[in-house]
Design a protein around this motif. Structure first.
Motif, PDB file in Angstrom:
ATOM      1  N   LYS A 121       0.709  -1.120  -0.028  1.00  0.00           N
ATOM      2  CA  LYS A 121       0.037   0.008  -0.161  1.00  0.00           C
ATOM      3  C   LYS A 121       0.881   1.224   0.011  1.00  0.00           C
ATOM      4  CE  LYS A 121      -4.277  -1.751   2.183  1.00  0.00           C
ATOM      5  NZ  LYS A 121      -4.973  -1.640   3.350  1.00  0.00           N
ATOM      6  N   GLN A 124       1.933   1.754  -3.601  1.00  0.00           N
ATOM      7  CA  GLN A 124       0.691   2.045  -4.474  1.00  0.00           C
ATOM      8  C   GLN A 124       0.529   3.645  -4.103  1.00  0.00           C
ATOM      9  OE1 GLN A 124      -2.425  -0.191  -3.090  1.00  0.00           O
ATOM     10  NE2 GLN A 124      -1.739  -2.162  -4.195  1.00  0.00           N
ATOM     11  N   ALA A 125       0.510   4.289  -2.726  1.00  0.00           N
ATOM     12  CA  ALA A 125       0.428   5.526  -2.578  1.00  0.00           C
ATOM     13  C   ALA A 125       1.533   6.379  -3.057  1.00  0.00           C
ATOM     14  CB  ALA A 125       0.574   5.881  -0.989  1.00  0.00           C
ATOM     15  N   HIS A 210      -7.920   9.727  -6.893  1.00  0.00           N
ATOM     16  CA  HIS A 210      -7.227   8.681  -5.898  1.00  0.00           C
ATOM     17  C   HIS A 210      -7.300   9.043  -4.519  1.00  0.00           C
ATOM     18  CE1 HIS A 210      -4.598   4.880  -5.665  1.00  0.00           C
ATOM     19  NE2 HIS A 210      -4.325   5.685  -4.808  1.00  0.00           N
ATOM     20  N   VAL A 212      -5.977   8.979  -0.809  1.00  0.00           N
ATOM     21  CA  VAL A 212      -4.755   8.274  -0.027  1.00  0.00           C
ATOM     22  C   VAL A 212      -5.409   8.765   1.439  1.00  0.00           C
ATOM     23  CG1 VAL A 212      -2.464   8.200   0.931  1.00  0.00           C
ATOM     24  CG2 VAL A 212      -3.065   8.291  -1.722  1.00  0.00           C
ATOM     25  N   THR A 227      -8.806   4.676  -1.308  1.00  0.00           N
ATOM     26  CA  THR A 227      -8.356   3.730  -2.233  1.00  0.00           C
ATOM     27  C   THR A 227      -6.843   3.231  -1.675  1.00  0.00           C
ATOM     28  OG1 THR A 227      -7.561   5.465  -3.556  1.00  0.00           O
ATOM     29  CG2 THR A 227      -9.450   4.532  -4.168  1.00  0.00           C
ATOM     30  N   CYS A 228      -6.447   3.892  -0.838  1.00  0.00           N
ATOM     31  CA  CYS A 228      -4.876   3.429  -0.320  1.00  0.00           C
ATOM     32  C   CYS A 228      -4.981   3.971   1.193  1.00  0.00           C
ATOM     33  CB  CYS A 228      -3.876   3.868  -1.123  1.00  0.00           C
ATOM     34  SG  CYS A 228      -2.511   3.179  -0.773  1.00  0.00           S
ATOM     35  N   THR A 229      -4.864   3.307   2.180  1.00  0.00           N
ATOM     36  CA  THR A 229      -4.782   3.455   3.567  1.00  0.00           C
ATOM     37  C   THR A 229      -3.329   3.260   3.775  1.00  0.00           C
ATOM     38  OG1 THR A 229      -7.167   3.260   3.800  1.00  0.00           O
ATOM     39  CG2 THR A 229      -5.859   3.292   5.762  1.00  0.00           C
TER      40      THR A 229
END
Length: 287
Positions: A121, A124-125, A210, A212, A227-229
Motif C-alpha cells: 500500500k 501504491q501511494a 485517488h 490516500v 483507495t489506499c490507507t
C-alpha cells in the motif's frame, strides 16, 4: 471482531452470566478506567475472578483479554473529552517519570507502526502521488501540523500541490471544486476524527480522485473511503495527541517520493541555491 464494543456489550447483556454482567456494567459505566486495567485488576474491582474476565472477552468474540482491552483503548480515544483524557493519563502515569514514560510510549508506537506497515500500500501511494496531475493535502486540528509539514516538502518536489485551508466546511469544498480522476487527495486524521476531512475525502472519491488516507487503522472512518490507507499508531499523552509515529510515516513518504523524483528535486535545490546567493537570503557567517 466487534467494531463498536460498547454497543456489542449492551446488546449481549441479557445473555451474560451474573459475573459477566458485573464486568459489562462496569465497562459501560467506566470504560475510561476499564480500558487501562489488567484482567486481574478489573476482576478485583467488580469482585469476580480473573478467569471470568478472560472468558468475558472471549464471549464478546475477542482473541483474549488484551485484544478486548486494545479495542476499548482505541474506542475511548475518539470519545473522551480533554478533561477526561487528562484524568486518564494522570492515573496511568502516576508518580513515574513523565519524560521517560511519554518518550518510551512514542518509541513503542513507532515500533508497532513499522511491524504492521503494509509495504504494498505504501508503494501504491507513492505511485499515485508521483503520477498525479494535482495533489491535495488536508488535515485539520492536530493533523494540520502533519499536513503543513507534508505540504512544505511536496511544494519543493512538485508544482501542483494544494494544501487545503480548512477554516470552514464551505472553504474546503471550494478548494476541491476542480478535483478529478487524475488527481490525488491525501487526507490525514486521527482520533478524535474530523468529519470535515471525511466529507472532503468522500467528495474527492465521488469525483474519481485517488484517495490516500493517513490514519490510525482500518476502523478509522477514513479507511472505507480511501483507495489506499497508510496506518500509523497514535495515542493520547494527556490532552495532547501523540503523533510521533504518523510523522515518521509522513517522513518516509516524503523520502520515498524524493528518491523517485531525484533529478527534478536536484534541479529544484540548485535553482534555490542560486536564488539564495543572488538575493543574499541567508546572512553569511562573520569571518
Amino acid at each position: 471482531m466487534p467494531k463498536d464494543i460498547l454497543s456489542h456489550i449492551q446488546s449481549g447483556m441479557s445473555g451474560f452470566s451474573k459475573g459477566q454482567k458485573l464486568i459489562a456494567r462496569y465497562i459501560l459505566d467506566d470504560y475510561d478506567k476499564a480500558a487501562f486495567m489488567t484482567a486481574s485488576r478489573l476482576g478485583k474491582t467488580v469482585h469476580v475472578s480473573e478467569s471470568t474476565v478472560v472468558r468475558f472477552a472471549s464471549e464478546l468474540g475477542y482473541d483474549g483479554y488484551p485484544a478486548m482491552q486494545k479495542a476499548l483503548q482505541e474506542m475511548i480515544r475518539s470519545k473522551l473529552t480533554s478533561i477526561q483524557r487528562i484524568k486518564v493519563t494522570n492515573d496511568r502515569i502516576g508518580d513515574h517519570d513523565i519524560l521517560s514514560t511519554v518518550m518510551q510510549a512514542d518509541m513503542e508506537k513507532i515500533r508497532l507502526t513499522l511491524e504492521e506497515a503494509d509495504r504494498e500500500k505504501f508503494a501504491q501511494a507513492v505511485d499515485a502521488i508521483v503520477n498525479a496531475r494535482r495533489i491535495y493535502i488536508l488535515g485539520v486540528r492536530s493533523a494540520s501540523a502533519l499536513a503543513n509539514f507534508l505540504g512544505f516538502y511536496f511544494n519543493l518536489i512538485f508544482e501542483n500541490v494544494l494544501l487545503i485551508q480548512a477554516a470552514s466546511a464551505s472553504e474546503v469544498f471550494e478548494q476541491l471544486l476542480r478535483v478529478g480522476p487524475e488527481d490525488v487527495i491525501i487526507g490525514i486524521s486521527f482520533p478524535r476524527y474530523s468529519k470535515r476531512t471525511v466529507k472532503a475525502m468522500e467528495f474527492a472519491r465521488d469525483r474519481g480522485a485517488h484517495v490516500v488516507a493517513i490514519t490510525d487503522g482500518e476502523t478509522s472512518p477514513l479507511a472505507p473511503i480511501a483507495t489506499c490507507t497508510l496506518t500509523a499508531k497514535s495515542d493520547m499523552a494527556s490532552f495532547v495527541d501523540s503523533l510521533v509515529a504518523p510523522l515518521s510515516l509522513v517522513n518516509a513518504l516524503i523520502v520515498a517520493i524524493g528518491r523517485r523524483m531525484n533529478n527534478d528535486l536536484s534541479d529544484t535545490f540548485r535553482a534555490l541555491e542560486q536564488i539564495w546567493d543572488e538575493y543574499d537570503v541567508y546572512e553569511k557567517a562573520e569571518e
